[in-house]
Design a protein around this motif. Structure first.
Motif, mmCIF file in Angstrom:
data_model
loop_
_atom_site.group_PDB
_atom_site.id
_atom_site.type_symbol
_atom_site.label_atom_id
_atom_site.label_comp_id
_atom_site.label_asym_id
_atom_site.label_seq_id
_atom_site.Cartn_x
_atom_site.Cartn_y
_atom_site.Cartn_z
ATOM 1 N N ARG A 44 0.841 -1.193 0.000
ATOM 2 C CA ARG A 44 0.000 0.000 0.000
ATOM 3 C C ARG A 44 0.878 1.245 0.000
ATOM 4 O O ARG A 44 1.902 1.297 0.678
ATOM 5 C CB ARG A 44 -0.892 0.002 1.238
ATOM 6 N N GLU A 45 0.472 2.235 -0.740
ATOM 7 C CA GLU A 45 1.206 3.494 -0.763
ATOM 8 C C GLU A 45 0.239 4.646 -0.588
ATOM 9 O O GLU A 45 -0.940 4.553 -0.956
ATOM 10 C CB GLU A 45 1.968 3.655 -2.090
ATOM 11 N N TYR A 46 0.751 5.703 -0.020
ATOM 12 C CA TYR A 46 -0.092 6.875 0.091
ATOM 13 C C TYR A 46 -0.093 7.588 -1.240
ATOM 14 O O TYR A 46 0.901 7.602 -1.951
ATOM 15 C CB TYR A 46 0.359 7.752 1.254
ATOM 16 N N VAL A 47 -1.223 8.185 -1.559
ATOM 17 C CA VAL A 47 -1.385 8.895 -2.816
ATOM 18 C C VAL A 47 -1.433 10.400 -2.580
ATOM 19 O O VAL A 47 -0.714 11.164 -3.212
ATOM 20 C CB VAL A 47 -2.667 8.436 -3.538
ATOM 21 N N ALA A 48 -2.279 10.805 -1.663
ATOM 22 C CA ALA A 48 -2.433 12.234 -1.379
ATOM 23 C C ALA A 48 -3.004 12.395 0.012
ATOM 24 O O ALA A 48 -3.800 11.568 0.458
ATOM 25 C CB ALA A 48 -3.352 12.896 -2.404
ATOM 26 N N VAL A 49 -2.575 13.444 0.693
ATOM 27 C CA VAL A 49 -3.085 13.725 2.027
ATOM 28 C C VAL A 49 -3.412 15.195 2.162
ATOM 29 O O VAL A 49 -2.868 16.035 1.438
ATOM 30 C CB VAL A 49 -2.098 13.299 3.135
ATOM 31 N N PHE A 50 -4.295 15.467 3.096
ATOM 32 C CA PHE A 50 -4.668 16.824 3.471
ATOM 33 C C PHE A 50 -4.437 16.944 4.965
ATOM 34 O O PHE A 50 -4.961 16.148 5.740
ATOM 35 C CB PHE A 50 -6.138 17.080 3.125
ATOM 36 N N THR A 51 -3.659 17.931 5.374
ATOM 37 C CA THR A 51 -3.380 18.109 6.794
ATOM 38 C C THR A 51 -4.202 19.279 7.320
ATOM 39 O O THR A 51 -4.119 20.401 6.812
ATOM 40 C CB THR A 51 -1.883 18.353 7.033
ATOM 41 N N TRP A 52 -4.969 19.019 8.371
ATOM 42 C CA TRP A 52 -5.959 19.999 8.797
ATOM 43 C C TRP A 52 -5.342 21.208 9.480
ATOM 44 O O TRP A 52 -5.887 22.305 9.416
ATOM 45 C CB TRP A 52 -7.006 19.346 9.702
ATOM 46 N N ARG A 53 -4.191 21.040 10.132
ATOM 47 C CA ARG A 53 -3.612 22.151 10.890
ATOM 48 C C ARG A 53 -3.183 23.298 9.993
ATOM 49 O O ARG A 53 -3.328 24.461 10.360
ATOM 50 C CB ARG A 53 -2.435 21.659 11.728
ATOM 51 N N ASP A 54 -2.610 22.974 8.851
ATOM 52 C CA ASP A 54 -2.146 24.047 7.978
ATOM 53 C C ASP A 54 -2.920 24.099 6.659
ATOM 54 O O ASP A 54 -2.654 24.973 5.824
ATOM 55 C CB ASP A 54 -0.643 23.910 7.699
ATOM 56 N N GLY A 55 -3.871 23.174 6.501
ATOM 57 C CA GLY A 55 -4.697 23.208 5.297
ATOM 58 C C GLY A 55 -3.946 22.911 4.020
ATOM 59 O O GLY A 55 -4.365 23.324 2.931
ATOM 60 N N ARG A 56 -2.845 22.195 4.137
ATOM 61 C CA ARG A 56 -2.043 21.904 2.961
ATOM 62 C C ARG A 56 -2.305 20.501 2.431
ATOM 63 O O ARG A 56 -2.785 19.627 3.151
ATOM 64 C CB ARG A 56 -0.557 22.069 3.288
ATOM 65 N N THR A 57 -1.991 20.318 1.188
ATOM 66 C CA THR A 57 -2.109 19.005 0.565
ATOM 67 C C THR A 57 -0.738 18.540 0.099
ATOM 68 O O THR A 57 0.131 19.357 -0.235
ATOM 69 C CB THR A 57 -3.081 19.025 -0.617
ATOM 70 N N TYR A 58 -0.570 17.247 0.106
ATOM 71 C CA TYR A 58 0.674 16.630 -0.337
ATOM 72 C C TYR A 58 0.314 15.416 -1.180
ATOM 73 O O TYR A 58 -0.705 14.768 -0.937
ATOM 74 C CB TYR A 58 1.511 16.184 0.868
#
Length: 124
Positions: A44-58
């Motif tokens: 399994r691999e991560y594809v995309a994330v959203f971090t709530w503290r800074d509202g950024r996506t990776y």
């Protein structure tokens, strides 16, 4: 919290699909959210994330510029818009929510909320 993933299916190279992950039970406003995928025979691999503290996506390099993660707080739902699909995007896609999604990315599975996978198959 229960997560319900949907939106997978069959696509051809170059097509677009949008995956949805609807949450119930509590609001996800203080949770990071992420999409992961697992192809046959691969980890399994991560594809995309959203971090709530800074509202950024990776996201990972292989999907950069083609995929985008977003959220709709009013609907308690987050999405993965997938454009310009390629056969190598074929996998079961999972959504997850966690107060710190990077711990999930690096292998911790306990405590995170996961949706059931949704199959995405891209033909050439």
């Amino acid at each position: 919290v229960q997560l319900q993933a949907s939106g997978g299916g069959l696509a051809q190279t170059g097509d677009s699909l949008r995956l949805s992950c609807a949450a119930s039970g509590r609001t996800l406003s203080s949770y990071d959210m992420g999409w992961f995928r697992q192809a046959p025979g691969k980890e399994r691999e991560y594809v995309a994330v959203f971090t709530w503290r800074d509202g950024r996506t990776y996201d990972i390099e292989s999907v950069r510029g083609r995929f985008a993660i977003s959220r709709d707080n009013a609907k308690n739902t987050f999405y993965l818009q997938m454009n310009s699909l390629k056969p190598e995007d074929t996998a079961v896609y999972y959504c997850a929510a966690d107060p710190n999604i990077w711990l999930v990315v690096t292998g911790r599975t306990e405590g995170a909320y996961w949706g059931r996978g949704t199959q995405v198959t891209v033909s050439s």
